[in-house]
Design an enzyme around this catalytic site. Structure first.
Site, PDB file in Angstrom:
ATOM      1  N   ASP A  33     -31.533 -18.684   4.308  1.00 40.50           N
ATOM      2  CA  ASP A  33     -31.354 -17.993   3.029  1.00 40.50           C
ATOM      3  C   ASP A  33     -30.335 -16.873   3.239  1.00 40.50           C
ATOM      4  OD1 ASP A  33     -32.072 -17.250   0.321  1.00 40.50           O
ATOM      5  OD2 ASP A  33     -32.996 -15.495   1.213  1.00 40.50           O
TER       6      ASP A  33
ATOM      7  N   THR B  92     -27.292 -17.474  -2.800  1.00 38.15           N
ATOM      8  CA  THR B  92     -26.875 -16.273  -2.053  1.00 38.15           C
ATOM      9  C   THR B  92     -25.892 -16.614  -0.948  1.00 38.15           C
ATOM     10  OG1 THR B  92     -28.885 -16.557  -0.767  1.00 38.15           O
ATOM     11  CG2 THR B  92     -28.956 -14.934  -2.495  1.00 38.15           C
ATOM     12  N   THR B  93     -25.983 -17.838  -0.391  1.00 42.74           N
ATOM     13  CA  THR B  93     -25.033 -18.236   0.655  1.00 42.74           C
ATOM     14  C   THR B  93     -23.691 -18.582   0.032  1.00 42.74           C
ATOM     15  OG1 THR B  93     -26.936 -19.208   1.770  1.00 42.74           O
ATOM     16  CG2 THR B  93     -24.788 -19.725   2.675  1.00 42.74           C
TER      17      THR B  93
ATOM     18  N   ASP C 240     -36.939 -18.892  -4.160  1.00 41.39           N
ATOM     19  CA  ASP C 240     -35.694 -19.418  -4.752  1.00 41.39           C
ATOM     20  C   ASP C 240     -36.008 -20.430  -5.857  1.00 41.39           C
ATOM     21  OD1 ASP C 240     -34.407 -17.875  -2.970  1.00 41.39           O
ATOM     22  OD2 ASP C 240     -33.181 -19.434  -2.072  1.00 41.39           O
TER      23      ASP C 240
END
Length: 535
Positions: free
Chosen positions: A69, A102-103, A400
């Site tokens: 994450d 988020t990545t 998520d």
């Protein structure tokens, strides 16, 4: 730092303690900043997509975290460089607002910086690059809206929501049972969602974990789970139609708050004191019994004597329950938190269909299930796993998935995943670049190239030939005018993401592009870095 003027009236800066400062100006400063941003993006690049790698991080006190994450990796990394810290904040803001992607947002920002560096080396002014990026991001934003699709779902048709959550979970360590976890996440969100207002309060979903069992044992409890057991082993382990008194006052006689000593020099005095304490305590228990409570949940502890008396008076009790859990229990059971025994009334009791204690494995691990509550708006996802790291990573993955389901309830537009949305935006931005006559068109083209880096990273992480795969998919998109062609990461045999059921939320993707562009513009505008030197 101070500003001074020489004899010709030209300003110059005087740095305090000049020998202890280092200073980078102009292109050198921008290159240093860009390389710091690229370094952070390079770390996360390999974590992108369903075949992305995990990272193992060890904290200073020896705690190990295994995750892919993006926000968690960057949060746990010890970053000193100020520009790298901006990238960390970038992934966190994506996490707070959207919860997923988020990545991808950091990888995109890194690619934008990389392409900006090439333009700066050619002598294009950073402000023109920033303006070109801003134009391109607006084109991409509008194009996403254009290629997005709405889908309808209801309480009886949750399949579209489940599929979108499965896309999120497929890039996590838990992808072998992503179907089950996606269903759990969707059911949990729908249980607490207000579909009329299109709002979801994620605070009502509690995620608990317990080491032991396998990932498939993860369950959704329509109620509250607390990691406590009954205060006395002989109290009943199952209470049906429970009426719960939720107390923040201790089951103890009051301690004398004065500075005086109490001298007890005879047995009679001690007996009197003891009887008085017992009577005080009996009154407390009686007050709870009088209002009809069949279970007491207390924020504070009580001593063994109190415990023994509660057992004798047939009043099951749970002690040391935290404040957050108390609030959730109050919301779920429709009870009120009572700060004093005198204020306890029958209408302040919470109601639950069943309260049961469940033990796990051969150990003394027990947990309390409070189910079939009066107000079933609060739910708990209970995760099982082989070790602590697995449970922590599953919690992050579930978070998520919950965020994705929440975003879809807020706005039910989706775009297709697998890099198809980025490739489609890249084609649209490239086509639009010709309409801009100025230097900005170079920056707009660079933005289009940077968008391609996300599908390129997906292909690379899946063990495919990155450039070959990307160009094949891109030409297929242009030839068929089909924005749903993406990278076939799972090697299913089709590039059409509709057939693979790979969806992403529209607002998540738009937010990625906007946030990445904002941060890159900010970094490009820095042309002077004064920092303490390491001596």
């Amino acid at each position: 730092m101070a500003l001074a003027f020489d004899e010709y009236g030209r300003p110059f800066i005087i740095l305090r303690e000049q020998e202890q400062k280092t200073r980078l100006r102009g292109l050198d400063a921008q290159k240093a900043n860009i390389s710091a941003g690229k370094a952070v993006a390079r770390i996360l690049r390999t974590s992108l997509g369903p075949k992305g790698m995990d990272k193992m991080l060890q904290s200073p006190d020896g705690e190990v975290t295994v995750t892919n994450d993006g926000a968690t990796i960057l949060e746990q990394m010890d970053v000193d460089n100020q520009i790298a810290k901006l990238m960390v904040e970038l992934s966190q803001s994506q996490d707070y607002e959207i919860g997923d992607g988020t990545t991808g947002v950091v990888v995109l920002a890194g690619a934008l910086l990389e392409h900006a560096e090439r333009l700066l080396e050619r002598g294009i002014h950073p402000i023109r690059v920033a303006e070109g990026y801003e134009m391109a991001s607006r084109i991409a934003f509008d194009h996403l809206q254009h290629i997005s699709q709405k889908f309808e779902f209801g309480l009886d048709n949750i399949e579209p929501l489940v599929r979108t959550c499965m896309t999120t979970l497929s890039s996590k360590i838990v992808n072998r049972c992503k179907r089950d976890l996606a269903e759990i996440a969707v059911k949990a969100v729908l249980a607490v969602a207000d579909l009329e207002r299109k709002d979801v309060n994620l605070d009502l979903i509690k995620v608990e974990g317990k080491v032991g069992g396998k990932l498939e044992d993860t369950e959704l409890v329509y109620g509250i789970l607390i990691d406590k057991d009954m205060s006395h082993p002989q109290m009943p382990k199952r209470i049906e139609n429970a009426k719960i008194a939720i107390l923040t006052c201790p089951f103890e006689p009051p301690k004398p708050k004065t500075k005086h000593k109490v001298d007890i020099d005879t047995v009679e005095k001690f007996q009197t004191l003891r009887l008085q304490e017992q009577k005080y305590f009996d009154d407390m228990v009686q007050q709870c019994k009088d209002v009809g409570a069949t279970l007491v949940i207390c924020q504070w502890g009580f001593d063994d004597e109190a415990n023994h008396l509660l057992m004798h008076r047939n009043l099951p009790a749970v002690r040391w329950v935290g404040g957050v859990e108390l609030e959730l229990i109050a919301i779920a059971t429709g009870g009120r938190i009572v700060p004093r025994f005198q204020e306890l009334t029958p209408d302040k009791l919470g109601k639950a269909g069943i309260v049961r204690e469940k033990s796990f494995g051969t150990t003394k691990d027990r947990m309390l299930y409070i189910e079939h509550c009066a107000n079933s708006r609060a739910v708990t996802i209970f995760i099982r796993g082989g070790n602590k790291m697995m449970i922590e990573e599953t919690k992050r993955s579930i978070h998520d998935a919950l965020c994705v389901a929440r975003n879809l309830i807020r706005n039910n537009s989706i775009v297709y995943g697998g890099g198809s949305a980025e490739i489609s935006c890249s084609v649209a931005v490239e086509a639009a670049a010709d309409k801009y006559p100025g230097v900005e068109q170079y920056a707009i083209r660079a933005f289009a190239d940077a968008l391609d880096s996300v599908p390129m990273a997906l292909a690379e992480n899946s063990g495919l030939q990155p450039i070959e795969t990307l160009s094949a998919v891109k030409s297929q998109q242009i030839k068929e005018n089909n924005p749903h062609c993406g990278i076939d990461c799972n090697d299913v045999g089709t590039n059409d993401m509709r057939e693979q059921n790979v969806f992403e939320t529209l607002i998540g993707k738009q937010q990625q592009i906007l946030l990445a562009t904002q941060v890159v513009k900010m970094i490009l505008k820095i042309d002077d870095v004064i920092s303490p030197s390491d001596i």
